[in-house]
Scaffold this motif. Structure first.
Motif, PDB file in Angstrom:
ATOM      1  N   LEU A  12       0.831  -1.201   0.000  1.00  0.00           N
ATOM      2  CA  LEU A  12       0.000   0.000   0.000  1.00  0.00           C
ATOM      3  C   LEU A  12       0.869   1.256   0.000  1.00  0.00           C
ATOM      4  N   GLY A  13       1.996   1.185   0.708  1.00  0.00           N
ATOM      5  CA  GLY A  13       2.924   2.316   0.701  1.00  0.00           C
ATOM      6  C   GLY A  13       3.518   2.551  -0.677  1.00  0.00           C
ATOM      7  N   GLU A  14       3.853   1.471  -1.375  1.00  0.00           N
ATOM      8  CA  GLU A  14       4.376   1.602  -2.731  1.00  0.00           C
ATOM      9  C   GLU A  14       3.317   2.175  -3.669  1.00  0.00           C
ATOM     10  N   PHE A  15       2.081   1.728  -3.499  1.00  0.00           N
ATOM     11  CA  PHE A  15       0.987   2.235  -4.320  1.00  0.00           C
ATOM     12  C   PHE A  15       0.817   3.742  -4.104  1.00  0.00           C
ATOM     13  N   LEU A  16       0.846   4.160  -2.843  1.00  0.00           N
ATOM     14  CA  LEU A  16       0.679   5.570  -2.515  1.00  0.00           C
ATOM     15  C   LEU A  16       1.826   6.407  -3.079  1.00  0.00           C
ATOM     16  N   TYR A  18       3.768   5.710  -5.581  1.00  0.00           N
ATOM     17  CA  TYR A  18       3.647   5.718  -7.040  1.00  0.00           C
ATOM     18  C   TYR A  18       2.661   6.786  -7.489  1.00  0.00           C
ATOM     19  N   LYS A  19       1.518   6.903  -6.787  1.00  0.00           N
ATOM     20  CA  LYS A  19       0.529   7.924  -7.133  1.00  0.00           C
ATOM     21  C   LYS A  19       1.086   9.330  -6.905  1.00  0.00           C
ATOM     22  N   VAL A  20       1.863   9.495  -5.837  1.00  0.00           N
ATOM     23  CA  VAL A  20       2.475  10.798  -5.564  1.00  0.00           C
ATOM     24  C   VAL A  20       3.487  11.137  -6.663  1.00  0.00           C
ATOM     25  N   ALA A  21       4.263  10.138  -7.090  1.00  0.00           N
ATOM     26  CA  ALA A  21       5.244  10.369  -8.164  1.00  0.00           C
ATOM     27  C   ALA A  21       4.556  10.826  -9.443  1.00  0.00           C
ATOM     28  N   ARG A  22       3.411  10.220  -9.739  1.00  0.00           N
ATOM     29  CA  ARG A  22       2.652  10.615 -10.933  1.00  0.00           C
ATOM     30  C   ARG A  22       2.227  12.075 -10.857  1.00  0.00           C
ATOM     31  N   ALA A  40       3.131  -1.919  -5.930  1.00  0.00           N
ATOM     32  CA  ALA A  40       2.065  -0.958  -6.200  1.00  0.00           C
ATOM     33  C   ALA A  40       1.010  -1.526  -7.140  1.00  0.00           C
ATOM     34  N   LEU A  41       1.393  -2.553  -7.905  1.00  0.00           N
ATOM     35  CA  LEU A  41       0.468  -3.155  -8.853  1.00  0.00           C
ATOM     36  C   LEU A  41      -0.560  -4.038  -8.142  1.00  0.00           C
ATOM     37  N   THR A 150      12.202   6.780  -0.076  1.00  0.00           N
ATOM     38  CA  THR A 150      10.896   7.335   0.298  1.00  0.00           C
ATOM     39  C   THR A 150      10.380   6.698   1.581  1.00  0.00           C
ATOM     40  N   LEU A 151       9.940   7.542   2.498  1.00  0.00           N
ATOM     41  CA  LEU A 151       9.376   7.074   3.769  1.00  0.00           C
ATOM     42  C   LEU A 151       7.910   7.474   3.852  1.00  0.00           C
ATOM     43  N   ILE A 152       7.039   6.461   3.980  1.00  0.00           N
ATOM     44  CA  ILE A 152       5.612   6.700   4.218  1.00  0.00           C
ATOM     45  C   ILE A 152       5.393   6.552   5.708  1.00  0.00           C
ATOM     46  N   HIS A 153       4.842   7.571   6.358  1.00  0.00           N
ATOM     47  CA  HIS A 153       4.716   7.516   7.814  1.00  0.00           C
ATOM     48  C   HIS A 153       3.485   8.279   8.280  1.00  0.00           C
ATOM     49  N   ASP A 154       3.133   8.075   9.544  1.00  0.00           N
ATOM     50  CA  ASP A 154       2.009   8.785  10.137  1.00  0.00           C
ATOM     51  C   ASP A 154       2.410  10.229  10.427  1.00  0.00           C
ATOM     52  N   ARG A 155       1.497  11.142  10.172  1.00  0.00           N
ATOM     53  CA  ARG A 155       1.801  12.560  10.375  1.00  0.00           C
ATOM     54  C   ARG A 155       2.132  12.888  11.824  1.00  0.00           C
TER      55      ARG A 155
END
Length: 208
Positions: A12-16, A18-22, A40-41, A150-155
Motif C-alpha cells: 500500500l505504501g508503494e501504491f501511494l 507511485y501515485k504521488v510520483a505521478r 504498487a500493482l 521514500t518514507l511513508i509515515h504517520d503525520r
C-alpha cells in the motif's frame, strides 16, 4: 480486516508513493516517462514481491540524451511514531552495489528493466541502448540515475523528525558510494495512516 501484515502495508505504501510520483510530474508518455511498478500493482496482497519498488525512466522526447534519467524509488512504510524503520532504505540501495552478490545488483536490475521495456512497452533497440547507457558499474559514475529513498509515515511523527531521519538516511547512502547530488529523499505523511490502510483493505468508500 482489522490489522495489516507487513507485506500489505508495504504494498500500500508503494501504491501511494507511485501515485504521488505521478502527480509530482514524473509521468506521461508524451513527456518521455515510462514507469515500472512492483508492489504498487497489487496493493492488497499480503506478500511483497522482489525487485525494485518503483522504477521511473525518462528518455528525452527530443533525443537529448543528456536529459535522460532513471529514477529508482525504494519505499519503506511505517505506522510507528519512531521512524527507525527508515534505516532499512540504506540496505535497499546497498544491495544495488552488488558487493556481496550479483543477484539484486543494479546491473541485474537493468537487465530486467531493458527486457521489460522491450517486451511490454516495445522499446526499439536504439531506445534500449539509451537505457543501458544510464548504467555504470560504479555508483559514483551513475550520473544519470536519481535515487528516491521514500518514507511513508504517520503525520503524528512530526515533519522535523521525518526530515532529520531522512537526512541521516541520505548521508548513509552517500557513504556507500552514491553521489549526493543524485539522491533525493521523499517524506509522505498521512494522518491516521494505519486506519487509512485498513480502511482501503476493506474496500470501504469513505472514511468516517
Amino acid at each position: 480486516i482489522t490489522t495489516l501484515t507487513t507485506g500489505r502495508r508495504g504494498n500500500l505504501g508503494e501504491f501511494l508513493s507511485y501515485k504521488v510520483a505521478r502527480t509530482s510530474g514524473l509521468y506521461g508518455k508524451s513527456k518521455g516517462y515510462t514507469i515500472a511498478i512492483m508492489g504498487a500493482l497489487t496493493p492488497l496482497q499480503d506478500g511483497a514481491p522482489t525487485g525494485l519498488d518503483t522504477t521511473i525512466l525518462h528518455l528525452d522526447p527530443n533525443g537529448d540524451t543528456s536529459k535522460d534519467r532513471l529514477y529508482i524509488m525504494e519505499v519503506k512504510t511505517t505506522g510507528a511514531i519512531k521512524l527507525t524503520y527508515a534505516s532499512a532504505l540504506v540496505g535497499d540501495y546497498e544491495k544495488l552495489l552488488g558487493k556481496t552478490k550479483v543477484a539484486g545488483s543494479l546491473g541485474q536490475r537493468m537487465n530486467w528493466l531493458q527486457a521489460y521495456l522491450m517486451e511490454v512497452h516495445e522499446f526499439l533497440p536504439a531506445e534500449l541502448d539509451r537505457v543501458g547507457d544510464l548504467f555504470q558499474p560504479k555508483a559514483e559514475d551513475c550520473t544519470g540515475i536519481t535515487l528516491l529513498p521514500t518514507l511513508i509515515h504517520d503525520r503524528s511523527s512530526g515533519d522535523s523528525a521525518a526530515v532529520t531521519t531522512l537526512d541521516k538516511v541520505v548521508e548513509k547512502i552517500e557513504g556507500l558510494g552514491w553521489r549526493k547530488d543524485c539522491i533525493e529523499s521523499w517524506s509522505i505523511a498521512i494522518t491516521g495512516l494505519e486506519k487509512c490502510f485498513v480502511h482501503l483493505s476493506n474496500n470501504e468508500s469513505a472514511m468516517p
